[in-house]
Design an enzyme around this catalytic site. Sequence first.
Site, PDB file in Angstrom:
ATOM      1  N   LYS A 225     -24.096 128.082  18.134  1.00  0.00           N
ATOM      2  CA  LYS A 225     -23.934 126.488  17.801  1.00  0.00           C
ATOM      3  C   LYS A 225     -24.107 125.805  19.460  1.00  0.00           C
ATOM      4  O   LYS A 225     -24.766 124.910  19.639  1.00  0.00           O
ATOM      5  CB  LYS A 225     -22.668 126.234  17.354  1.00  0.00           C
ATOM      6  CG  LYS A 225     -22.532 124.717  17.049  1.00  0.00           C
ATOM      7  CD  LYS A 225     -21.103 124.135  16.560  1.00  0.00           C
ATOM      8  CE  LYS A 225     -20.652 123.762  18.133  1.00  0.00           C
ATOM      9  NZ  LYS A 225     -19.082 123.046  18.095  1.00  0.00           N
TER      10      LYS A 225
ATOM     11  N   ASP B  31     -22.213 122.968  12.771  1.00  0.00           N
ATOM     12  CA  ASP B  31     -20.984 122.811  13.093  1.00  0.00           C
ATOM     13  C   ASP B  31     -20.221 122.653  11.711  1.00  0.00           C
ATOM     14  O   ASP B  31     -20.839 123.074  10.651  1.00  0.00           O
ATOM     15  CB  ASP B  31     -20.728 121.467  14.144  1.00  0.00           C
ATOM     16  CG  ASP B  31     -21.217 120.264  13.264  1.00  0.00           C
ATOM     17  OD1 ASP B  31     -21.772 120.205  12.136  1.00  0.00           O
ATOM     18  OD2 ASP B  31     -20.463 119.196  13.843  1.00  0.00           O
TER      19      ASP B  31
END
Length: 232
Positions: free
Chosen positions: A143, A162
């Site tokens: 991420k 996320d």
Amino acid sequence: MNPRSRRGARGTPVRLPAKEDPGKKRARAVSVLRRLRKEFPSAHTALRHENAFQLLVATILSAQCTDERVNIVTGELFRKHPSARDVASVPRVELEQEIRPTGFYRMKAKNLIACSRMLIERFGGIVPGTMEELVSLPGVGRKTANVVLGQAFGITSGVVVDTHVHRLARRLGFTEEDTPEKIEADLMKLFPEKDWIELGTVLILHGRKTCNARKPDCPACPVNDRCPSSAV
Ligand code: SF4
């Protein structure tokens, strides 16, 4: 559509399209992105930064914390420690106190110092521009690497997943998976590569503005006629 129901992340009810035709699903996905692009025409990360290193630090700090709070903390942090060399040499206890409002400050301080030291030792203090190199840094997962590559370098390497993208990808019926890695893989299969950076950004903004975790505002949602979880 003949929706199936189940409990999603955080107990959110998720209704999934029953065996949606892959071609129709792709067309629906493209249509959702087109509408969200209109809603957020200049989508970019809300994390304030002046270079790739600062974005890397801000993204590490953003775990379990709002971007607003991270921006408050990094304003002073970047003034005092603007580069990897500065962060690498700051005493850990001092850094812990400086980033404390972002939560999980002990682990984050440890990772920021270790990450900065590795940047200096292996990359001359410069943030590298590949996924493989970025995820080799302490505290950096896919991420964070996707955020840095996409937002600082404009390099497409995957989709940022996320908590917002996780929730929306499931509500929108783009995936049935429940781990960020598998959700990202599904999104990368469903959307063309040229859209991966923008997709993560607009889903995050839509999740904050309209499709929030506790009370999605389906009547006001620009994709409510494309969403299998719509309450409208
Ligand atoms: S209609 Fe919109 S707000 Fe409602 S669940 Fe779907 S994406 Fe979220």
